[in-house]
Each structure stands twice: as C-alpha cells, then as structure tokens.
Write a protein that holds these residues in place. Structure first.
Motif, mmCIF file in Angstrom:
data_model
loop_
_atom_site.group_PDB
_atom_site.id
_atom_site.type_symbol
_atom_site.label_atom_id
_atom_site.label_comp_id
_atom_site.label_asym_id
_atom_site.label_seq_id
_atom_site.Cartn_x
_atom_site.Cartn_y
_atom_site.Cartn_z
ATOM 1 N N ARG A 1 36.315 40.624 38.445
ATOM 2 C CA ARG A 1 35.963 39.392 37.506
ATOM 3 C C ARG A 1 35.203 39.494 36.753
ATOM 4 N NH1 ARG A 1 37.560 35.689 42.713
ATOM 5 N NH2 ARG A 1 39.851 35.724 42.690
ATOM 6 N N SER A 2 33.871 40.293 36.898
ATOM 7 C CA SER A 2 32.642 40.323 36.414
ATOM 8 C C SER A 2 31.756 41.414 36.911
ATOM 9 C CB SER A 2 31.637 38.967 36.302
ATOM 10 O OG SER A 2 31.234 38.672 37.376
ATOM 11 N N VAL A 3 31.049 42.048 36.020
ATOM 12 C CA VAL A 3 30.183 43.111 36.405
ATOM 13 C C VAL A 3 28.711 42.821 35.475
ATOM 14 C CG1 VAL A 3 29.712 45.634 35.986
ATOM 15 C CG2 VAL A 3 31.983 44.808 36.663
ATOM 16 N N SER A 4 27.583 42.641 36.631
ATOM 17 C CA SER A 4 26.371 42.440 36.112
ATOM 18 C C SER A 4 25.423 43.416 35.865
ATOM 19 C CB SER A 4 25.776 41.158 36.560
ATOM 20 O OG SER A 4 25.740 41.577 38.123
ATOM 21 N N ASP A 5 25.951 44.686 36.655
ATOM 22 C CA ASP A 5 24.975 45.713 36.789
ATOM 23 C C ASP A 5 25.616 46.997 36.651
ATOM 24 O OD1 ASP A 5 23.075 47.890 37.291
ATOM 25 O OD2 ASP A 5 21.976 46.706 38.665
ATOM 26 N N GLU A 6 25.843 47.679 35.390
ATOM 27 C CA GLU A 6 26.784 48.985 35.188
ATOM 28 C C GLU A 6 26.273 50.134 36.048
ATOM 29 O OE1 GLU A 6 29.735 49.451 33.743
ATOM 30 O OE2 GLU A 6 30.033 47.508 32.892
ATOM 31 N N SER A 7 24.854 50.219 36.255
ATOM 32 C CA SER A 7 24.264 51.458 36.859
ATOM 33 C C SER A 7 24.489 51.361 38.502
ATOM 34 C CB SER A 7 22.846 51.454 36.464
ATOM 35 O OG SER A 7 22.165 50.260 37.120
ATOM 36 N N ALA A 8 24.639 50.117 38.963
ATOM 37 C CA ALA A 8 24.815 49.842 40.370
ATOM 38 C C ALA A 8 26.447 49.854 40.515
ATOM 39 C CB ALA A 8 24.327 48.415 40.883
ATOM 40 N N LEU A 9 27.175 49.627 39.585
ATOM 41 C CA LEU A 9 28.762 49.679 39.901
ATOM 42 C C LEU A 9 28.891 51.296 39.666
ATOM 43 C CD1 LEU A 9 31.577 48.683 39.850
ATOM 44 C CD2 LEU A 9 31.522 48.555 37.479
ATOM 45 N N ALA B 1 28.880 43.001 41.169
ATOM 46 C CA ALA B 1 30.220 42.918 40.672
ATOM 47 C C ALA B 1 30.814 41.721 41.511
ATOM 48 C CB ALA B 1 31.059 43.881 40.445
ATOM 49 N N GLU B 2 31.584 41.061 40.766
ATOM 50 C CA GLU B 2 32.349 39.898 41.477
ATOM 51 C C GLU B 2 33.666 40.472 41.341
ATOM 52 O OE1 GLU B 2 34.184 35.510 41.496
ATOM 53 O OE2 GLU B 2 32.633 36.123 39.963
ATOM 54 N N ARG B 3 34.486 40.704 42.793
ATOM 55 C CA ARG B 3 35.787 41.382 42.638
ATOM 56 C C ARG B 3 36.840 40.450 43.503
ATOM 57 N NH1 ARG B 3 34.952 46.980 44.972
ATOM 58 N NH2 ARG B 3 34.514 46.026 46.674
ATOM 59 N N ASP B 4 38.157 40.831 43.152
ATOM 60 C CA ASP B 4 39.209 40.235 43.827
ATOM 61 C C ASP B 4 39.754 41.656 44.533
ATOM 62 O OD1 ASP B 4 41.594 39.646 45.164
ATOM 63 O OD2 ASP B 4 42.210 38.516 43.490
ATOM 64 N N PHE B 5 39.449 42.177 46.097
ATOM 65 C CA PHE B 5 39.814 43.147 46.516
ATOM 66 C C PHE B 5 40.966 42.844 47.554
ATOM 67 C CE2 PHE B 5 39.518 46.850 49.488
ATOM 68 C CZ PHE B 5 39.023 47.576 48.992
ATOM 69 N N ARG B 6 42.052 43.546 47.479
ATOM 70 C CA ARG B 6 43.196 43.388 48.484
ATOM 71 C C ARG B 6 43.568 44.641 49.167
ATOM 72 N NH1 ARG B 6 46.520 38.426 45.973
ATOM 73 N NH2 ARG B 6 44.760 37.435 44.765
ATOM 74 N N ILE B 7 43.875 44.556 50.329
ATOM 75 C CA ILE B 7 44.730 45.651 51.077
ATOM 76 C C ILE B 7 45.913 45.350 51.228
ATOM 77 C CG2 ILE B 7 44.483 47.121 53.098
ATOM 78 C CD1 ILE B 7 41.444 46.732 53.168
ATOM 79 N N ILE B 8 46.807 46.188 50.756
ATOM 80 C CA ILE B 8 48.185 45.726 50.823
ATOM 81 C C ILE B 8 49.039 46.942 51.343
ATOM 82 C CG2 ILE B 8 48.200 44.145 48.731
ATOM 83 C CD1 ILE B 8 49.818 45.966 47.168
ATOM 84 N N GLU B 9 50.240 46.474 52.064
ATOM 85 C CA GLU B 9 51.061 47.529 52.672
ATOM 86 C C GLU B 9 52.198 47.814 51.726
ATOM 87 O OE1 GLU B 9 53.182 48.127 57.020
ATOM 88 O OE2 GLU B 9 52.696 46.048 56.328
ATOM 89 N N GLY B 10 52.467 48.957 51.594
ATOM 90 C CA GLY B 10 53.554 49.212 50.689
ATOM 91 C C GLY B 10 54.962 49.278 51.418
ATOM 92 N N LEU B 11 55.914 49.297 50.514
ATOM 93 C CA LEU B 11 57.178 49.091 50.883
ATOM 94 C C LEU B 11 57.823 50.285 51.916
ATOM 95 C CD1 LEU B 11 59.001 47.907 47.655
ATOM 96 C CD2 LEU B 11 58.239 46.494 49.591
ATOM 97 N N GLU B 12 58.587 49.888 52.689
ATOM 98 C CA GLU B 12 59.229 50.941 53.859
ATOM 99 C C GLU B 12 59.843 52.231 53.074
ATOM 100 O OE1 GLU B 12 61.689 50.683 57.683
ATOM 101 O OE2 GLU B 12 60.385 48.773 57.244
ATOM 102 N N GLN B 13 59.576 53.208 53.449
ATOM 103 C CA GLN B 13 60.022 54.347 52.573
ATOM 104 C C GLN B 13 61.568 54.699 53.018
ATOM 105 O OE1 GLN B 13 58.418 55.935 49.875
ATOM 106 N NE2 GLN B 13 57.072 54.322 50.062
#
Length: 99
Positions: free
Chosen positions: A11-19, A87-99
């Motif tokens: 969503r936003s980054v306030s410190d590029e070196s830390a990123l 940084a302010e982030r939207d972090f998601r862990i998602i499960e993929g579709l069945e193979q």
C-alpha cells in the motif's frame, strides 16, 4: 497436495533502503524453503475495476503448509524485523487449486 502462494500488495513504502534489505533477506528465506518468486512488479502493472496501482509480489511454494511454515520461519521473521515499519502491506497466504 495443493500449492501455496504468497500474494503481497504494498500500500505504501516509506523507506526504500529498508525494503531492499528486507527483500534480500526474504529471498534467502523463500529459497531455503523451496519457494519461487513468480512475479514482482518493476513497472509493468495494469489494474482494472477496483484495482489499485500497488507494488505486488507473488511467490509459489510446493504446498499451502510450506507457505505457512516459511512465513513463520526464523529466517523470514528476521526479514520482517528488518522491514520494520518501512512498508504497509496486504499480505495473504492462499491455497492453490487442486491439481
């Protein structure tokens, strides 16, 4: 077993070196757990509907459980500490579709 994915929108980054420091540490943690960075925006980003033009990263793991374990790993937690409040982030862990 379904694959697992990290989908992260910045969503936003306030410190590029830390990123940058976080990114280097995160890449090591991801690789150590068999993860592959599939996409990382470096300029090419087209949004539609309610989409926001945000830095985005997609990482693939062999399983949803491995994606969860990698996030909880000491190596990745160290990367998060390096990121701190840079940084302010939207972090998601998602499960993929069945193979």
């Amino acid at each position: 077993m379904n694959k697992g994915y990290w989908v992260v929108a910045y969503r936003s980054v306030s410190d590029e070196s830390a990123l940058k420091n976080y990114g280097e540490l995160a890449e090591v943690a991801i690789a150590a757990n068999g993860g592959t960075i599939l996409a990382r925006t470096t300029g090419g980003l087209e949004v539609h509907e309610a989409g926001l033009k945000q830095r985005t990263v997609v990482v693939e793991f062999a399983s949803f459980e491995l994606a969860q374990r990698t996030y909880a790993s000491e190596a990745y937690q160290a990367a998060l500490r390096a990121l701190g409040t840079a940084a302010e982030r939207d972090f998601r862990i998602i499960e993929g579709l069945e193979q």
